[in-house]
Motif scaffolding. Structure first.
Motif, PDB file in Angstrom:
ATOM      1  N   ILE A   2      36.369 -96.019   4.977  1.00 18.55           N
ATOM      2  CA  ILE A   2      35.643 -96.491   3.782  1.00 18.55           C
ATOM      3  C   ILE A   2      35.557 -95.368   2.745  1.00 18.55           C
ATOM      4  CG2 ILE A   2      33.355 -97.205   2.945  1.00 18.55           C
ATOM      5  CD1 ILE A   2      33.101 -98.863   5.554  1.00 18.55           C
ATOM      6  N   PRO A  62      34.320-101.888   0.161  1.00 18.40           N
ATOM      7  CA  PRO A  62      34.171-102.982   1.118  1.00 18.40           C
ATOM      8  C   PRO A  62      33.279-104.088   0.568  1.00 18.40           C
ATOM      9  CG  PRO A  62      32.826-101.099   1.786  1.00 18.40           C
ATOM     10  CD  PRO A  62      33.628-100.660   0.597  1.00 18.40           C
ATOM     11  N   ILE A  79      32.295-106.762   6.258  1.00 18.51           N
ATOM     12  CA  ILE A  79      32.550-105.946   7.443  1.00 18.51           C
ATOM     13  C   ILE A  79      32.097-106.727   8.681  1.00 18.51           C
ATOM     14  CG2 ILE A  79      31.911-103.845   8.720  1.00 18.51           C
ATOM     15  CD1 ILE A  79      31.511-102.417   6.048  1.00 18.51           C
ATOM     16  N   LEU A 131      37.548-104.858   8.175  1.00 18.45           N
ATOM     17  CA  LEU A 131      37.083-104.439   6.851  1.00 18.45           C
ATOM     18  C   LEU A 131      37.877-105.147   5.763  1.00 18.45           C
ATOM     19  CD1 LEU A 131      37.176-100.555   7.492  1.00 18.45           C
ATOM     20  CD2 LEU A 131      35.219-102.064   7.820  1.00 18.45           C
ATOM     21  N   PHE A 191      38.330-105.149   1.517  1.00 17.09           N
ATOM     22  CA  PHE A 191      38.064-104.346   0.312  1.00 17.09           C
ATOM     23  C   PHE A 191      38.535-105.071  -0.943  1.00 17.09           C
ATOM     24  CE2 PHE A 191      38.633-101.360   3.788  1.00 17.09           C
ATOM     25  CZ  PHE A 191      37.672-100.387   3.570  1.00 17.09           C
TER      26      PHE A 191
END
Length: 247
Positions: free
Chosen positions: A179, A189, A192, A208, A210
């Protein structure tokens, strides 16, 4: 097992170092497609399972919506045997018209990037420890120096469209580092999920997702795979039932 049969496609894997595993299935089923991606890229495709799962999901989503999803699903794979197998799996699937695999490393692919992608996925190699096995092919698929996290994140930041999503599965112990690296490339992010094998084991993986827009409040949750051997949790069944034959 040389072939893995899913509900809507088959993955041949006798020539791939990395076989179909829970990590790939989790990522393929979990990855957000809320932005209704037109173009998808799978970095380090292996058998091609991620691209195939996303083709199935986007096709199903498209059937209930107007407008075409995932017209173009590209994959890149550096290992020659895995590349050939990935192409074979793509050609034998119901979505062969939109799946394409490049035989290239990420650095080579990045030299002349032709397109931006609305969705980029990767199940990257992650044994960053110093030991290697006897199989060079397996090492390439498993060890992080074949595709360092920073190279992966940088590539995603270059290849991702403005409203694109970048989605990965990594060891949980690497989550904070990953991250932090992503933030350096303006990727933040927005979802999660931390994965445990059973209720009593430690968190093993982090899923994750993003994007380029920074969010302060976003969902962070936990997924437990099974309560006992082959006793799968409702959450895991709900996530994977469109794919696994026996779910």
């Amino acid at each position: 097992m040389s072939a893995f049969q899913f509900k809507k496609f088959t993955v041949n894997q006798d020539r791939c170092a990395m076989k179909v595993g829970t990590d790939g299935v989790l990522l393929g089923a979990w990855t957000p497609i809320d932005n209704r991606p037109f173009s998808v890229l799978d970095i380090g495709a292996g058998t091609g399972i991620l691209a195939l799962m996303l083709a199935q999901r986007c096709h199903a989503e498209h059937s209930s919506l107007k407008g075409e999803l995932a017209q173009q699903i590209d994959a890149i794979e550096i290992d020659e045997d895995a590349f050939e197998q990935c192409v074979e799996n793509f050609e034998n699937s119901p979505w062969s018209d939109r799946l394409y695999c490049y035989h290239a490393g990420l650095d080579e692919f990045m030299e002349e990037p032709e397109d931006e992608y609305d969705l980029i996925v990767s199940n990257p190699p992650f044994y960053s420890e110093d030991y290697k096995t006897e199989s060079e092919q397996r090492d390439l698929a498993r060890f992080q120096d074949a595709l360092p996290f920073e190279d992966l994140i940088e590539a995603a930041s270059v290849l991702l469209s403005e409203n694109g999503i970048f989605s990965v599965i990594i060891p949980h112990k690497e989550e904070a580092k990953f991250i932090g690296l992503a933030k350096e490339y303006n990727l933040f992010p927005f979802k999660i999920t931390r994965v445990k094998g059973t209720p009593t084991t430690e968190i093993k993986r982090s899923l994750l997702a993003f994007s380029f827009s920074e969010k302060t409040n976003f969902p962070i949750d936990e997924l437990i795979i099974e309560t006992a051997r082959h006793q799968y949790t409702e959450d895991y069944i709900a996530l994977t039932k469109e794919f696994y034959l026996k779910m």
